[in-house]
Design an enzyme around this catalytic site. Sequence first.
Site, PDB file in Angstrom:
ATOM      1  N   HIS A  99       0.834  -1.207   0.000  1.00  0.00           N
ATOM      2  CA  HIS A  99       0.000   0.000   0.000  1.00  0.00           C
ATOM      3  C   HIS A  99       0.865   1.251   0.000  1.00  0.00           C
ATOM      4  O   HIS A  99       1.965   1.243   0.545  1.00  0.00           O
ATOM      5  CB  HIS A  99      -0.872   0.092   1.280  1.00  0.00           C
ATOM      6  CG  HIS A  99      -1.617  -1.143   1.632  1.00  0.00           C
ATOM      7  ND1 HIS A  99      -1.455  -1.779   2.847  1.00  0.00           N
ATOM      8  CD2 HIS A  99      -2.539  -1.855   0.942  1.00  0.00           C
ATOM      9  CE1 HIS A  99      -2.256  -2.841   2.884  1.00  0.00           C
ATOM     10  NE2 HIS A  99      -2.918  -2.916   1.744  1.00  0.00           N
ATOM     11  N   HIS A 101       1.046   4.488   1.991  1.00  0.00           N
ATOM     12  CA  HIS A 101       0.553   4.950   3.285  1.00  0.00           C
ATOM     13  C   HIS A 101       0.641   6.468   3.382  1.00  0.00           C
ATOM     14  O   HIS A 101       1.278   7.128   2.563  1.00  0.00           O
ATOM     15  CB  HIS A 101       1.317   4.257   4.426  1.00  0.00           C
ATOM     16  CG  HIS A 101       0.816   2.872   4.722  1.00  0.00           C
ATOM     17  ND1 HIS A 101       0.315   2.498   5.949  1.00  0.00           N
ATOM     18  CD2 HIS A 101       0.725   1.770   3.936  1.00  0.00           C
ATOM     19  CE1 HIS A 101      -0.065   1.226   5.897  1.00  0.00           C
ATOM     20  NE2 HIS A 101       0.178   0.754   4.699  1.00  0.00           N
ATOM     21  N   HIS A 117      -3.447   3.853   5.627  1.00  0.00           N
ATOM     22  CA  HIS A 117      -3.473   3.841   4.162  1.00  0.00           C
ATOM     23  C   HIS A 117      -3.755   5.249   3.638  1.00  0.00           C
ATOM     24  O   HIS A 117      -4.565   5.984   4.206  1.00  0.00           O
ATOM     25  CB  HIS A 117      -4.567   2.893   3.651  1.00  0.00           C
ATOM     26  CG  HIS A 117      -4.297   1.452   3.981  1.00  0.00           C
ATOM     27  ND1 HIS A 117      -5.062   0.424   3.505  1.00  0.00           N
ATOM     28  CD2 HIS A 117      -3.317   0.884   4.729  1.00  0.00           C
ATOM     29  CE1 HIS A 117      -4.583  -0.733   3.947  1.00  0.00           C
ATOM     30  NE2 HIS A 117      -3.527  -0.465   4.711  1.00  0.00           N
ATOM     31  N   HIS A 125     -11.558   0.643   2.564  1.00  0.00           N
ATOM     32  CA  HIS A 125     -10.447  -0.139   2.017  1.00  0.00           C
ATOM     33  C   HIS A 125     -10.947  -1.078   0.917  1.00  0.00           C
ATOM     34  O   HIS A 125     -12.100  -1.509   0.935  1.00  0.00           O
ATOM     35  CB  HIS A 125      -9.793  -0.950   3.143  1.00  0.00           C
ATOM     36  CG  HIS A 125      -8.698  -1.832   2.665  1.00  0.00           C
ATOM     37  ND1 HIS A 125      -7.475  -1.336   2.274  1.00  0.00           N
ATOM     38  CD2 HIS A 125      -8.642  -3.178   2.464  1.00  0.00           C
ATOM     39  CE1 HIS A 125      -6.712  -2.344   1.875  1.00  0.00           C
ATOM     40  NE2 HIS A 125      -7.392  -3.471   1.992  1.00  0.00           N
ATOM     41  N   HIS A 134      -9.329   2.985  -0.909  1.00  0.00           N
ATOM     42  CA  HIS A 134      -8.255   3.907  -0.553  1.00  0.00           C
ATOM     43  C   HIS A 134      -7.374   4.112  -1.784  1.00  0.00           C
ATOM     44  O   HIS A 134      -7.031   3.130  -2.464  1.00  0.00           O
ATOM     45  CB  HIS A 134      -7.380   3.340   0.569  1.00  0.00           C
ATOM     46  CG  HIS A 134      -8.113   3.043   1.846  1.00  0.00           C
ATOM     47  ND1 HIS A 134      -7.701   2.060   2.719  1.00  0.00           N
ATOM     48  CD2 HIS A 134      -9.207   3.625   2.401  1.00  0.00           C
ATOM     49  CE1 HIS A 134      -8.523   2.040   3.760  1.00  0.00           C
ATOM     50  NE2 HIS A 134      -9.449   2.977   3.594  1.00  0.00           N
ATOM     51  N   ASP A 137      -4.398   1.744  -1.999  1.00  0.00           N
ATOM     52  CA  ASP A 137      -4.575   0.290  -2.029  1.00  0.00           C
ATOM     53  C   ASP A 137      -4.074  -0.289  -3.349  1.00  0.00           C
ATOM     54  O   ASP A 137      -4.744  -0.193  -4.380  1.00  0.00           O
ATOM     55  CB  ASP A 137      -6.059  -0.068  -1.833  1.00  0.00           C
ATOM     56  CG  ASP A 137      -6.559   0.304  -0.444  1.00  0.00           C
ATOM     57  OD1 ASP A 137      -5.727   0.528   0.446  1.00  0.00           O
ATOM     58  OD2 ASP A 137      -7.802   0.365  -0.273  1.00  0.00           O
ATOM     59  N   HIS A 175       3.489  -5.624   3.634  1.00  0.00           N
ATOM     60  CA  HIS A 175       3.030  -6.275   4.867  1.00  0.00           C
ATOM     61  C   HIS A 175       3.405  -7.753   4.922  1.00  0.00           C
ATOM     62  O   HIS A 175       3.729  -8.368   3.910  1.00  0.00           O
ATOM     63  CB  HIS A 175       1.506  -6.145   4.982  1.00  0.00           C
ATOM     64  CG  HIS A 175       1.038  -4.749   5.259  1.00  0.00           C
ATOM     65  ND1 HIS A 175       0.781  -4.281   6.524  1.00  0.00           N
ATOM     66  CD2 HIS A 175       0.795  -3.702   4.429  1.00  0.00           C
ATOM     67  CE1 HIS A 175       0.391  -3.009   6.456  1.00  0.00           C
ATOM     68  NE2 HIS A 175       0.385  -2.636   5.198  1.00  0.00           N
ATOM     69  N   ARG A 191       4.160  -4.810   9.388  1.00  0.00           N
ATOM     70  CA  ARG A 191       4.833  -4.104   8.289  1.00  0.00           C
ATOM     71  C   ARG A 191       6.257  -4.638   8.191  1.00  0.00           C
ATOM     72  O   ARG A 191       7.006  -4.593   9.155  1.00  0.00           O
ATOM     73  CB  ARG A 191       4.797  -2.594   8.573  1.00  0.00           C
ATOM     74  CG  ARG A 191       3.356  -2.115   8.766  1.00  0.00           C
ATOM     75  CD  ARG A 191       3.205  -0.671   9.194  1.00  0.00           C
ATOM     76  NE  ARG A 191       1.770  -0.376   9.355  1.00  0.00           N
ATOM     77  CZ  ARG A 191       1.237   0.830   9.309  1.00  0.00           C
ATOM     78  NH1 ARG A 191       2.007   1.893   9.140  1.00  0.00           N
ATOM     79  NH2 ARG A 191      -0.070   0.988   9.429  1.00  0.00           N
TER      80      ARG A 191
END
Length: 203
Positions: A99, A101, A117, A125, A134, A137, A175, A191
């Site tokens: 993602h 962020h 995000h 999401h 998002h 995403d 992730h 993460r």
Amino acid sequence: MLTQRPILTAALLLIIAVTATAMHHEEQAATQPATQPATQPDAPGHAAMMATINNAVAVMVPTEGSTTHGTVRFHQTEAGVTVTADIAGLDPGSTHAIHVHQYGDITGANGKSAGGHYNPMGHDHGLPEQDARHAGDLGNLTADEAGNAHLEITVDNLSVAGVNNPVIGRGVIVHAKVDDGGQPTGNAGARIAMGVIGIAKGE
Ligand code: CU
Ligand code: ZN
């Protein structure tokens, strides 16, 4: 006593004059930004400068206890932004969420300083198949038998540094787990790699 009165009056008048001048200056300062573009038609504006930034890159470094690293590149196209991720140090065959962020802040060893995000549109999401998601995403990437993952995806809900959800200066997170599209953030777990999206030299 009587002779002091003219001095006091003069002092008072001076204070009023100085205050009035200061207020006038403040007024001028407040109206200046609105008139600036009209008075400087040929000066390269901020928007024009940002529009020339077509390439960005995030160097991905491992979070604490991880060995995952690599690069994520962002290239501006007419259709949107092509994101190219090359990530190494993953478990063979494993799949991982990726993602954009909110913050380009990777000072925290666990990656949490990058915030949530990137979601300037205020959507829920989602996975890239869903239009309303998002902006950050990007879905998932999957490692080969050597633990290397390559992902190339073009999205129309981002720009590198334009007006359409610019990514420049934001963060990228890979992730530990798969993004399953669930709320609020895809159940993607810890993460394992983090990076800051900076201006790239380009091709
Ligand atoms: Cu994430
Ligand atoms: Zn999300």
